[in-house]
Design an enzyme around this catalytic site. Structure first.
Site, mmCIF file in Angstrom:
data_model
loop_
_atom_site.group_PDB
_atom_site.id
_atom_site.type_symbol
_atom_site.label_atom_id
_atom_site.label_comp_id
_atom_site.label_asym_id
_atom_site.label_seq_id
_atom_site.Cartn_x
_atom_site.Cartn_y
_atom_site.Cartn_z
ATOM 1 N N ARG A 71 2.050 0.681 -7.664
ATOM 2 C CA ARG A 71 1.825 2.157 -7.323
ATOM 3 C C ARG A 71 2.629 3.063 -7.484
ATOM 4 N NH1 ARG A 71 0.861 0.051 -1.310
ATOM 5 N NH2 ARG A 71 0.781 2.473 -0.800
ATOM 6 N N ASP A 113 -0.810 -5.575 -0.643
ATOM 7 C CA ASP A 113 -0.503 -4.679 0.530
ATOM 8 C C ASP A 113 -1.870 -4.429 1.407
ATOM 9 O OD1 ASP A 113 1.998 -4.400 0.553
ATOM 10 O OD2 ASP A 113 2.119 -2.728 -0.618
ATOM 11 N N TYR A 160 -3.502 -5.655 -13.017
ATOM 12 C CA TYR A 160 -3.871 -4.822 -11.951
ATOM 13 C C TYR A 160 -4.576 -3.675 -12.782
ATOM 14 C CZ TYR A 160 -0.630 -6.887 -8.438
ATOM 15 O OH TYR A 160 -0.387 -7.816 -7.480
ATOM 16 N N ARG A 209 1.041 -11.201 -2.657
ATOM 17 C CA ARG A 209 0.788 -10.806 -1.512
ATOM 18 C C ARG A 209 0.508 -9.220 -1.350
ATOM 19 N NH1 ARG A 209 6.014 -13.498 -1.401
ATOM 20 N NH2 ARG A 209 5.843 -15.686 -0.580
#
Lengths: 247, 247
Positions: A199, A54, A112, A52
């Protein structure tokens, strides 16, 4: 009639979306996929997504599945559906999978990339796909700091506050930091991530890179189990979900 | 009061613009620069640009100059002006130059990059910055064909029809074709270019790469001095003006 389960690898430019997941206000990737697939297949389709992501976060291959009565061969779906999707969403692969395959429950690792443009001035073509940070970053220190995060740890310090998850232990398999021209790419590979985890890791490593923190401080941040100890959450636009691999 | 001449290196994402040059319909880079500089400096500023890039074409460093009464040090203009520019235009360098420096009349070479995404499916993040071509390209053949274009030739076959220029001899210094992952980048360096020249070269080399033309045909196309002989004009979005260097 029995339904078949189809898996899609979905790439998207997250700039225009409120994120992967359906939200009351704003358009999501999930909603576009549901609507496009339902219209195309003339069935009500509800996709199940692996990640999911952002608002503003991009994907090179988020994994979604859906069940359908359609007889279209699995690998043909990508070609068929891409014609009806907006140009910022592209199915890069499709195939039939077993009916019990679940993108979140099956064991996987995710890779990522957090991309920093480390230069005096921004480059317009990359403004939505990287975080422009103008102060010079020392990547050797960032690598050293990243080393403390590898392995299985309680990542409470690297998780957005007010996250309902109780168990905040996660296993980071690899962090790789590469510099090419003025880009610094932080690759983080893990089995699962907490909300905003990559992040916050990026934001914290940037604090190390520009000399606000020394590398060892990252070890202390981790041990503190306190979100206030870590650096800021780096902006969404720098983050791309590169790959999800299933065992 | 004497005016000083300031040079800017301007990067822009050309997606939203009708091109560099002022047009009656549509917003141009030139107009945004004139308006932003005039507002900021409280003088009427008219920039002179080196390259009149087309709608959708990008720049990493188009060169423009303007004359001003301002006493701001040349190298400070970039910082000052970037605060007032839209995020798809960035001044990456500024400096004072001699008052007779002219971006088009002074001898220079320009380096262009034509970027092809050569893969089955497009990648959303690159959709405005590359040309998605799904048929497999043979870059060795493209390199061979490109060899015929190096040097000083009449490039009539590689110039948009109805161009008012009479002398169509241009000198290509270098063509370099690089493959990285699924991207094929055609770098073309020359002292000057005709209208659409790089895009017609790219369109023609793509015809070679996918086997429509053999490499030798490019020699014949050049000699024919006929635009109809060459390949199509490749889309603007793949083209970026990378650099202009003055002697």
């Amino acid at each position: 009639m029995t339904k078949r389960r189809i898996m899609l690898k979905v790439a998207y430019d997250g700039t225009a979306y409120c994120g992967y997941q359906i939200q009351p206000n704003g358009l999501s990737i999930e909603e576009v996929l549901n609507n496009t697939l339902s219209d195309f297949l003339k069935e009500e389709i509800k996709v199940i997504g692996a990640s999911r992501t952002d608002a503003g976060v991009h994907s090179m291959g988020n994994v979604v599945v859906f069940d359908t009565l359609s007889k279209i061969p699995g690998e043909k779906f990508s070609f068929a559906i891409n014609r009806f999707l907006p140009e910022d969403i592209v199915i890069r692969e499709s195939k039939e999978v077993s009916e019990d395959f679940h993108p979140r429950k099956n064991k996987s690792f995710k890779l990522y990339r957090y991309r920093i443009l480390n230069d005096t001035f921004n480059i317009p073509m990359y403004r939505n796909y990287s975080y422009h940070f103008y102060r010079k970053l020392d990547i050797e220190n960032m690598k050293k700091a990243a080393g403390y995060l590898i392995g299985s740890h309680d990542f409470t310090s690297f998780c957005a506050v007010n996250t309902p998850v109780v168990d905040k232990v996660r296993n980071i398999l690899e962090i790789d930091i590469k510099k090419e021209n003025n880009f610094i790419d932080i690759y983080v590979k893990g089995e699962g991530f907490l909300y905003n985890m990559v992040r916050i890791i990026a934001g914290t490593l940037i604090e190390v890179g520009c000399g606000h923190y020394d590398a060892l401080k990252v070890k202390n941040i981790l041990e503190a189990c306190d979100r206030n100890e870590a650096g800021p959450t780096a902006p969404a636009r720098g983050l791309t979900l590169m790959e999800i691999k299933y065992r």
